[in-house]
Design an enzyme around this catalytic site. Structure first.
Site, PDB file in Angstrom:
ATOM      1  N   ASP A 194       0.847  -1.186   0.000  1.00  0.00           N
ATOM      2  CA  ASP A 194       0.000   0.000   0.000  1.00  0.00           C
ATOM      3  C   ASP A 194       0.884   1.237   0.000  1.00  0.00           C
ATOM      4  O   ASP A 194       1.347   1.685   1.047  1.00  0.00           O
ATOM      5  CB  ASP A 194      -0.933   0.006   1.213  1.00  0.00           C
ATOM      6  N   HIS A 199       0.360   7.871   4.063  1.00  0.00           N
ATOM      7  CA  HIS A 199       0.912   7.191   5.222  1.00  0.00           C
ATOM      8  C   HIS A 199       2.416   7.420   5.411  1.00  0.00           C
ATOM      9  O   HIS A 199       3.007   6.834   6.314  1.00  0.00           O
ATOM     10  CB  HIS A 199       0.630   5.683   5.109  1.00  0.00           C
ATOM     11  N   GLY A 217      -5.288   1.962   7.707  1.00  0.00           N
ATOM     12  CA  GLY A 217      -6.374   1.282   8.405  1.00  0.00           C
ATOM     13  C   GLY A 217      -6.176  -0.219   8.432  1.00  0.00           C
ATOM     14  O   GLY A 217      -6.459  -0.880   9.434  1.00  0.00           O
TER      15      GLY A 217
END
Length: 291
Positions: A194, A199, A217
């Site tokens: 990801d 992030h 998440g």
């Protein structure tokens, strides 16, 4: 219109080949905190209870690995579906369910079939529902249902979708544990596939409305499942049948999660909050169904 709900839901399912091995599993487990000591049980990284997540000769696969297996992030798959063209800075993960059909193998090749069964209109936002069904040579392995929340893309006159919430039991939790999120946790977790700069990049995080990068998440999702397996299911990953959650709030690296569990026949209901921010909700409507 950036989202064409009719086109997205009527499109032919897309297939992708997935492959993974023990290194991918180990990296994922390290990304969700395997090997780290906990307040309840300080122990070395080489404790046998942790080596089952990190040592190739003793490896068991946590079912939440399904969300990153083969590097095929479900969130990214939903954003590349026909009829969908949205700004990444407006995207948040709304909810996730993994249903396990048999224990995940340490290494494997499989075919993922993805579709968009629904796009919901929440007024100021849209929710894209993505379903990914994964099967190997021996049959089905797992099914992932992903809800993708896109700010500013609602108002197209579609179905609002379900809105029921799961109430917590009216009693004290049977178990309460804490898990500290390291400052570098998101940087390590993102190596499982990801790559959203939300992030990692402070400037991108500001564009998305946050004063600093937030934790994935799905990293919180994995941290929580590991805590439930380790404390309520005797460390047996094969007992998990399904795991569902709604992402109710963000986590910042460096914070501590408080994970409360209520045991019920065949399932564990879970609440996750940020202990450092007055118990701000993080995961809600969370259930682990088990054997």
């Amino acid at each position: 219109m950036p989202i064409d709900a009719a086109k997205a839901t009527s499109a032919e399912p897309r297939t992708t080949e997935l492959a993974w091995d023990h290194k991918d599993v180990q990296l994922y487990h390290l990304g969700i905190g395997a090997g780290a000591a906990t307040p309840e049980k300080p122990r070395p990284a080489t404790d046998p209870d942790e080596l089952r997540y990190t040592l190739e000769s003793a490896l068991h696969v946590l079912p939440s690995f399904a969300t990153v297996a083969g590097g095929g992030m479900a969130l990214a798959g939903g954003l590349s579906a026909p009829g969908i063209d949205v700004d990444l800075a407006a995207v948040l993960h709304g909810g996730q369910t993994v249903t396990v059909h048999r224990p995940l193998p340490v290494r494997g090749h499989a075919t993922q079939t993805s579709s968009v069964p629904a796009v919901y209109d929440k007024g100021k936002a849209a929710v894209i529902v993505l379903r990914s069904e994964v099967a190997g040579d021996d049959g089905p392995l797992w099914t992932c249902d992903t809800q993708i929340f896109v700010r500013g893309e609602g108002g197209f006159g579609g179905d609002r979708g379900p809105s029921a919430r799961l109430e917590l039991p009216d009693r004290a939790p049977d178990l309460s544990t804490e898990r500290h999120i390291r400052e570098d946790q998101a940087l390590l977790y993102r190596l499982s596939g990801d790559w959203n700069p939300l992030h990692a990049d402070p400037e991108f995080a500001k564009l998305a409305g946050f004063d600093r990068p937030i934790l994935h998440g799905l990293c919180t999702y994995g941290v929580t499942l590991k805590a439930v397996v380790d404390t309520a299911l005797g460390g047996d990953v094969a007992r998990v049948r399904s795991y569902t959650t709604r992402f109710a709030g963000v986590v910042f690296p460096g914070e501590t999660l408080r994970i409360r569990q209520w045991r019920e026949p065949g399932r564990v209901q879970v609440s996750v909050t940020a202990a450092d921010r007055d118990e701000a909700p993080v995961l809600a409507d969370t259930v682990v169904e088990h054997r």
